[in-house]
Design a protein around this motif. Sequence first.
Motif, mmCIF file in Angstrom:
data_model
loop_
_atom_site.group_PDB
_atom_site.id
_atom_site.type_symbol
_atom_site.label_atom_id
_atom_site.label_comp_id
_atom_site.label_asym_id
_atom_site.label_seq_id
_atom_site.Cartn_x
_atom_site.Cartn_y
_atom_site.Cartn_z
ATOM 1 N N LYS A 24 0.843 -1.184 0.000
ATOM 2 C CA LYS A 24 0.000 0.000 0.000
ATOM 3 C C LYS A 24 0.884 1.241 0.000
ATOM 4 O O LYS A 24 1.763 1.387 0.832
ATOM 5 C CB LYS A 24 -0.910 0.000 1.225
ATOM 6 N N VAL A 25 0.627 2.121 -0.953
ATOM 7 C CA VAL A 25 1.436 3.330 -1.100
ATOM 8 C C VAL A 25 0.522 4.546 -1.045
ATOM 9 O O VAL A 25 -0.468 4.628 -1.782
ATOM 10 C CB VAL A 25 2.208 3.319 -2.438
ATOM 11 N N LYS A 26 0.843 5.471 -0.167
ATOM 12 C CA LYS A 26 0.102 6.729 -0.113
ATOM 13 C C LYS A 26 0.771 7.708 -1.065
ATOM 14 O O LYS A 26 1.971 7.972 -0.952
ATOM 15 C CB LYS A 26 0.091 7.279 1.320
ATOM 16 N N LYS A 27 -0.025 8.232 -1.982
ATOM 17 C CA LYS A 27 0.555 9.103 -3.001
ATOM 18 C C LYS A 27 -0.555 9.899 -3.673
ATOM 19 O O LYS A 27 -1.748 9.715 -3.404
ATOM 20 C CB LYS A 27 1.301 8.263 -4.043
ATOM 21 N N TYR A 28 -0.152 10.783 -4.592
ATOM 22 C CA TYR A 28 -1.115 11.507 -5.414
ATOM 23 C C TYR A 28 -1.550 10.612 -6.576
ATOM 24 O O TYR A 28 -0.715 10.040 -7.278
ATOM 25 C CB TYR A 28 -0.505 12.801 -5.958
ATOM 26 N N VAL A 29 -2.867 10.505 -6.753
ATOM 27 C CA VAL A 29 -3.419 9.721 -7.854
ATOM 28 C C VAL A 29 -4.307 10.625 -8.696
ATOM 29 O O VAL A 29 -4.785 11.670 -8.230
ATOM 30 C CB VAL A 29 -4.221 8.505 -7.342
ATOM 31 N N SER A 30 -4.519 10.226 -9.930
ATOM 32 C CA SER A 30 -5.347 11.018 -10.833
ATOM 33 C C SER A 30 -6.774 11.111 -10.298
ATOM 34 O O SER A 30 -7.352 10.122 -9.845
ATOM 35 C CB SER A 30 -5.344 10.385 -12.221
ATOM 36 N N CYS A 31 -7.334 12.302 -10.343
ATOM 37 C CA CYS A 31 -8.693 12.531 -9.853
ATOM 38 C C CYS A 31 -9.700 11.821 -10.754
ATOM 39 O O CYS A 31 -9.723 12.029 -11.974
ATOM 40 C CB CYS A 31 -8.989 14.028 -9.814
ATOM 41 N N LYS A 32 -10.522 10.964 -10.140
ATOM 42 C CA LYS A 32 -11.499 10.206 -10.921
ATOM 43 C C LYS A 32 -12.684 11.064 -11.355
ATOM 44 O O LYS A 32 -13.341 10.766 -12.356
ATOM 45 C CB LYS A 32 -11.992 9.015 -10.099
ATOM 46 N N THR A 33 -12.957 12.125 -10.611
ATOM 47 C CA THR A 33 -14.108 12.977 -10.946
ATOM 48 C C THR A 33 -13.899 13.698 -12.270
ATOM 49 O O THR A 33 -14.799 13.747 -13.120
ATOM 50 C CB THR A 33 -14.342 14.009 -9.828
ATOM 51 N N CYS A 34 -12.688 14.234 -12.472
ATOM 52 C CA CYS A 34 -12.424 15.013 -13.691
ATOM 53 C C CYS A 34 -11.459 14.316 -14.634
ATOM 54 O O CYS A 34 -11.010 14.917 -15.623
ATOM 55 C CB CYS A 34 -11.872 16.384 -13.324
ATOM 56 N N ASP A 35 -11.102 13.050 -14.330
ATOM 57 C CA ASP A 35 -10.140 12.295 -15.151
ATOM 58 C C ASP A 35 -8.796 13.007 -15.260
ATOM 59 O O ASP A 35 -8.106 12.926 -16.284
ATOM 60 C CB ASP A 35 -10.693 12.028 -16.552
ATOM 61 N N GLY A 36 -8.443 13.736 -14.210
ATOM 62 C CA GLY A 36 -7.129 14.364 -14.179
ATOM 63 C C GLY A 36 -7.043 15.724 -14.836
ATOM 64 O O GLY A 36 -5.981 16.340 -14.840
ATOM 65 N N SER A 37 -8.129 16.228 -15.395
ATOM 66 C CA SER A 37 -8.061 17.518 -16.091
ATOM 67 C C SER A 37 -8.044 18.695 -15.139
ATOM 68 O O SER A 37 -7.519 19.769 -15.461
ATOM 69 C CB SER A 37 -9.254 17.654 -17.042
ATOM 70 N N GLY A 38 -8.640 18.539 -13.953
ATOM 71 C CA GLY A 38 -8.727 19.635 -12.997
ATOM 72 C C GLY A 38 -9.913 20.548 -13.223
ATOM 73 O O GLY A 38 -10.171 21.452 -12.435
ATOM 74 N N ALA A 39 -10.675 20.311 -14.298
ATOM 75 C CA ALA A 39 -11.805 21.166 -14.645
ATOM 76 C C ALA A 39 -13.127 20.544 -14.191
ATOM 77 O O ALA A 39 -13.266 19.330 -14.088
ATOM 78 C CB ALA A 39 -11.844 21.407 -16.149
ATOM 79 N N ARG A 40 -14.097 21.411 -13.922
ATOM 80 C CA ARG A 40 -15.404 20.930 -13.492
ATOM 81 C C ARG A 40 -16.080 20.111 -14.582
ATOM 82 O O ARG A 40 -16.700 19.086 -14.322
ATOM 83 C CB ARG A 40 -16.290 22.118 -13.097
ATOM 84 N N ASP A 41 -15.944 20.547 -15.821
ATOM 85 C CA ASP A 41 -16.490 19.821 -16.970
ATOM 86 C C ASP A 41 -15.715 20.244 -18.205
ATOM 87 O O ASP A 41 -14.822 21.088 -18.145
ATOM 88 C CB ASP A 41 -17.994 20.069 -17.123
ATOM 89 N N LYS A 42 -16.068 19.655 -19.342
ATOM 90 C CA LYS A 42 -15.304 19.925 -20.573
ATOM 91 C C LYS A 42 -15.456 21.358 -21.063
ATOM 92 O O LYS A 42 -14.623 21.861 -21.832
ATOM 93 C CB LYS A 42 -15.732 18.957 -21.668
ATOM 94 N N ASP A 43 -16.509 22.029 -20.622
ATOM 95 C CA ASP A 43 -16.709 23.415 -21.044
ATOM 96 C C ASP A 43 -15.984 24.403 -20.139
ATOM 97 O O ASP A 43 -16.079 25.618 -20.347
ATOM 98 C CB ASP A 43 -18.210 23.741 -21.053
ATOM 99 N N SER A 44 -15.299 23.881 -19.122
ATOM 100 C CA SER A 44 -14.613 24.762 -18.167
ATOM 101 C C SER A 44 -13.125 24.870 -18.453
ATOM 102 O O SER A 44 -12.329 25.200 -17.574
ATOM 103 C CB SER A 44 -14.826 24.237 -16.741
#
Length: 384
Positions: free
Chosen positions: A144-164
């Motif tokens: 088990k490794v504690k680390k930064y993983v890609s955000c599943k909500t935005c698929d790693g984009s950092g945006a609220r949605d594709k229009d953002s």
Amino acid sequence: MAKRDYYEILGVEKNAGKDDLKKAYRKLAMEFHPDRNPGDKAAEEKFKEAAEAYEVLSDDEKRARYDRFGHQGVAGGPGGGYQNVDVSDIFDRFSDIFGDSSFGSFFGGGQRGQREKGQRGTNLRIKARLTLEEVANGVTKKIKVKKYVSCKTCDGSGARDKDSVSTCSTCKGSGYVRRVTNTFLGQMQTTTPCPTCEGAGQTITAKCGSCRGDGRVYDEEVISMDIPAGVAEGMQFQMGGRGNAGLNGGRPGDLLVLIEEEPHKDFSRDGNDLVYELHLNIADAALGHKADIPTLGVPVRLTIPAGTQSGKEFVLKGKGLPVLQGYGTGDLRVYATIWTPKELSPEEKQILEKLRSSPNFSPGANKPEKGFFERMRNLFGGGQ
């Protein structure tokens, strides 16, 4: 095919300093640079080979492990080596070389314009503790490794949605900006990550609620790694892309796995050999004995001849540890130690008092084998 020596690849001596290493690597990188050899796979492999050699030798810790263990100490494990590394990743790792003015302007930054978005994640280092049995057989470890993983909500984009998401106005979506400065040598061009979008090529107008615009979150991940048989304490393996997730969809860093060995109840280790101390009472040593010797597999019955002296070595061929990514197995070296009891019954004392005056119990009564110190002196080249 066996890997070439890193010093040979860069064409430097083993005592070469960091400036010499950098100079040698720059020369090779310019010769085999992908922009200079478009479509040439052989040149690309040499480019990667030189990068791998430079990465190890320019790092004091990695270089020390390489000098001690060879390739086994710094690569060869899960994800090790540069064969599967993207060329653009090499530019990221050695920005001090590829990002400087003269080198970048020579090639016009062609590869940089094709880079992925975002910032590459940082490397992680963990420890893997192994038993000697796991070293002998190889093992699949789940850690088990504690680390930064890609955000599943935005698929790693950092945006609220594709229009953002909008194209960065500073770098026009490239993620990099170029600057031209005048020097006494003429105009020099440098390419650096865009300060506005931090290399993402895009700006976010509305951030993801889960990661707050980073494109990653801090979490825990179970990582499975296949560790080959024959590894040793202090070796380090590299798992490409299993480190921290990158910012804004950038590629993840690497996971560096440092091998540690757990102490064994029976054996100590000497390279690929195992060492076992066999305790014998004086009667077994004098009369002979059949002893069951533990191994990392099935125990072995060993015949102890009469008159065995303390320090006598018995070698069980092939009962040691396998050679990492090679052929052959070490031995199990068994050393006899005469055990002397600390407490005796009156009857035992009486028996030993009778034996004390026996000629055969006088040291040197029979011509003995070489003594312990004499054997050690001969072992290290001091004997005749």
